[in-house]
Scaffold this active site. Structure first.
Site, PDB file in Angstrom:
ATOM      1  N   LYS A 114     -29.096 -33.731  18.869  1.00 22.29           N
ATOM      2  CA  LYS A 114     -28.647 -34.491  17.696  1.00 22.29           C
ATOM      3  C   LYS A 114     -27.923 -35.761  18.120  1.00 22.29           C
ATOM      4  O   LYS A 114     -27.172 -35.773  19.086  1.00 22.29           O
ATOM      5  CB  LYS A 114     -27.702 -33.634  16.854  1.00 22.29           C
ATOM      6  CG  LYS A 114     -28.394 -32.504  16.094  1.00 22.29           C
ATOM      7  CD  LYS A 114     -27.404 -31.787  15.191  1.00 22.29           C
ATOM      8  CE  LYS A 114     -28.093 -30.723  14.346  1.00 22.29           C
ATOM      9  NZ  LYS A 114     -27.134 -30.021  13.461  1.00 22.29           N
ATOM     10  N   HIS A 139     -22.917 -29.196  21.610  1.00 22.64           N
ATOM     11  CA  HIS A 139     -21.967 -29.369  20.514  1.00 22.64           C
ATOM     12  C   HIS A 139     -21.035 -30.544  20.828  1.00 22.64           C
ATOM     13  O   HIS A 139     -20.486 -30.633  21.935  1.00 22.64           O
ATOM     14  CB  HIS A 139     -21.120 -28.110  20.329  1.00 22.64           C
ATOM     15  CG  HIS A 139     -21.860 -26.984  19.686  1.00 22.64           C
ATOM     16  ND1 HIS A 139     -21.458 -25.670  19.758  1.00 22.64           N
ATOM     17  CD2 HIS A 139     -22.996 -26.973  18.948  1.00 22.64           C
ATOM     18  CE1 HIS A 139     -22.300 -24.899  19.098  1.00 22.64           C
ATOM     19  NE2 HIS A 139     -23.246 -25.668  18.603  1.00 22.64           N
ATOM     20  N   ARG A 171     -30.786 -19.076  19.073  1.00 20.39           N
ATOM     21  CA  ARG A 171     -29.837 -19.996  19.727  1.00 20.39           C
ATOM     22  C   ARG A 171     -28.421 -19.422  19.641  1.00 20.39           C
ATOM     23  O   ARG A 171     -27.668 -19.446  20.618  1.00 20.39           O
ATOM     24  CB  ARG A 171     -29.932 -21.358  19.044  1.00 20.39           C
ATOM     25  CG  ARG A 171     -28.894 -22.388  19.459  1.00 20.39           C
ATOM     26  CD  ARG A 171     -29.242 -23.711  18.788  1.00 20.39           C
ATOM     27  NE  ARG A 171     -28.112 -24.613  18.649  1.00 20.39           N
ATOM     28  CZ  ARG A 171     -27.729 -25.478  19.573  1.00 20.39           C
ATOM     29  NH1 ARG A 171     -28.356 -25.530  20.722  1.00 20.39           N
ATOM     30  NH2 ARG A 171     -26.709 -26.298  19.351  1.00 20.39           N
ATOM     31  N   TYR A 207     -18.163 -18.930  18.033  1.00 17.16           N
ATOM     32  CA  TYR A 207     -18.727 -17.753  18.702  1.00 17.16           C
ATOM     33  C   TYR A 207     -17.639 -16.788  19.162  1.00 17.16           C
ATOM     34  O   TYR A 207     -17.876 -15.589  19.260  1.00 17.16           O
ATOM     35  CB  TYR A 207     -19.601 -18.189  19.884  1.00 17.16           C
ATOM     36  CG  TYR A 207     -20.802 -18.967  19.425  1.00 17.16           C
ATOM     37  CD1 TYR A 207     -21.864 -18.333  18.795  1.00 17.16           C
ATOM     38  CD2 TYR A 207     -20.866 -20.345  19.556  1.00 17.16           C
ATOM     39  CE1 TYR A 207     -22.960 -19.049  18.326  1.00 17.16           C
ATOM     40  CE2 TYR A 207     -21.949 -21.069  19.101  1.00 17.16           C
ATOM     41  CZ  TYR A 207     -22.995 -20.403  18.492  1.00 17.16           C
ATOM     42  OH  TYR A 207     -24.060 -21.118  18.019  1.00 17.16           O
ATOM     43  N   ARG A 252     -32.489 -25.717  19.886  1.00 15.97           N
ATOM     44  CA  ARG A 252     -32.857 -25.755  18.474  1.00 15.97           C
ATOM     45  C   ARG A 252     -34.382 -25.733  18.407  1.00 15.97           C
ATOM     46  O   ARG A 252     -35.057 -26.156  19.344  1.00 15.97           O
ATOM     47  CB  ARG A 252     -32.322 -27.020  17.805  1.00 15.97           C
ATOM     48  CG  ARG A 252     -30.805 -27.167  17.862  1.00 15.97           C
ATOM     49  CD  ARG A 252     -30.375 -28.500  17.263  1.00 15.97           C
ATOM     50  NE  ARG A 252     -28.924 -28.650  17.259  1.00 15.97           N
ATOM     51  CZ  ARG A 252     -28.228 -29.228  18.249  1.00 15.97           C
ATOM     52  NH1 ARG A 252     -28.864 -29.708  19.305  1.00 15.97           N
ATOM     53  NH2 ARG A 252     -26.917 -29.324  18.181  1.00 15.97           N
ATOM     54  N   HIS A 255     -33.174 -20.100  14.533  1.00 14.24           N
ATOM     55  CA  HIS A 255     -31.848 -20.605  14.910  1.00 14.24           C
ATOM     56  C   HIS A 255     -30.938 -19.468  15.359  1.00 14.24           C
ATOM     57  O   HIS A 255     -30.008 -19.683  16.147  1.00 14.24           O
ATOM     58  CB  HIS A 255     -31.212 -21.361  13.744  1.00 14.24           C
ATOM     59  CG  HIS A 255     -30.181 -22.359  14.184  1.00 14.24           C
ATOM     60  ND1 HIS A 255     -30.495 -23.455  14.966  1.00 14.24           N
ATOM     61  CD2 HIS A 255     -28.835 -22.415  13.974  1.00 14.24           C
ATOM     62  CE1 HIS A 255     -29.395 -24.151  15.200  1.00 14.24           C
ATOM     63  NE2 HIS A 255     -28.376 -23.537  14.626  1.00 14.24           N
TER      64      HIS A 255
END
Length: 314
Positions: free
Chosen positions: A184, A278, A255, A287, A161, A252
């Site tokens: 995150k 994730h 990524r 994806y 990110r 982004h």
């Protein structure tokens, strides 16, 4: 008159603390949970005409839930946002019902509205390469050009990110074969660094006029302070306009491109999930939907039966 009893407020605080401590939820996520659950409780207080304590919360009915859903839909809240709010309320109720010993079926059985999930919008491989090359041509100063290219290479080459790339410091020089990235929710992951990204960062570090101290940001603004993400957004915006790429060609998107191109090359979905950080595999599975959509476009354009059908319809 308070809409939430002290006991209910304390329960909400305890649940939020658990989300942060045990599940590693980010501060923004915690604040969103707090807002969503308090909004729900405030509606129930107005709906019933009484403050909401633990007893009242345990007695919420299917009819009450329908009223809340209808009110929320009528407040210009989209299906995606409503689904998020309901998810927060359900999570709180699972925890609260287990602690207080009541049956939460009325809340947990409420169905979330259906919505079309937004698919990631990666760049094609040739477009990603063109973006990296064009970004370097935007700045007048050599070191700034090298910096911009290095940042975009790290985004694309490591799947970071923008906030993660800009959190690198002088201690990360020279970039090692693998980086430990805190993403995150404070979750740490290990990310391989491709040689092209290492070379780009080395070149930038050699040209940067500002001392890159160990405890200071690796990527610097023109005046020597930490690089603002807006600078990279702006330089990519200039490059995409020159290349004729869509507005979705953002930092982004690099990524997303990293993940999609790995998947296209035969990368394992769970390995890509780990590389991206994730929490849920379902997020990474988006994806595969991108890849399937692209395959269908190729099929429609080239398959003999599809083209024959198109000609017949014409």
């Amino acid at each position: 008159m308070s809409l939430v009893s002290p006991a209910a407020a304390e329960a909400l605080r305890a649940w939020l603390a658990g989300q942060k401590t045990l599940k590693g939820a980010a501060d923004n996520t915690i604040e969103a949970y707090r807002h969503d659950v308090l909004d729900f409780i405030a509606f129930m207080a107005a709906h019933s005409g009484a403050p909401q304590g633990l007893t009242a919360l345990a007695r919420i009915t299917v009819s009450d839930m329908r009223a809340w859903m209808a009110r929320t839909r009528g407040s210009d809240v989209g299906a995606r946002s409503l689904a998020r709010k309901l998810s927060a309320v359900k999570s709180f109720y699972r925890w609260l019902s287990a602690r207080e010993g009541f049956e939460p079926t009325a809340v947990l059985s409420t169905r979330a509205p259906k919505f079309q999930r937004k698919l990631p919008r990666p760049l094609a491989e040739d477009a990603a390469r063109a973006m990296i090359d064009r970004v370097e041509l935007q700045a007048r100063q050599d070191w700034v050009a090298a910096r911009d290219m290095a940042v975009v290479m790290v985004l694309y080459g490591c799947g970071l990110r923008i906030s993660e790339a800009l959190s690198l410091t002088g201690t990360d020089l020279p970039l090692p074969p693998v980086l430990r990235i805190t993403g995150k929710g404070g979750k740490e992951r290990v990310v391989p660094v491709i040689p092209a990204a290492r070379d780009a960062v080395d070149r930038y570090a050699g040209l940067c006029p500002h001392p890159l101290e160990a405890d200071q940001p690796l990527f610097r603004g023109v005046r020597g302070g930490a690089l603002n993400p807006r600078a990279i957004q702006k330089v990519m915006e200039q490059a995409r306009l020159q290349l004729g790429l869509p507005a979705s060609a953002t930092p982004h998107a690099m990524r997303h491109s990293f993940a999609t191109h790995l998947l296209n090359a035969g990368g394992d979905l769970r390995a890509i999930q780990e590389l991206l950080g994730h929490a849920s595999l379902s997020t990474t599975q988006a994806y595969t939907a991108v890849d399937t959509a692209r395959l269908m476009q190729v099929y429609e354009a080239s398959h003999p039966r599809a083209t024959a059908h198109t000609k017949g319809a014409a």
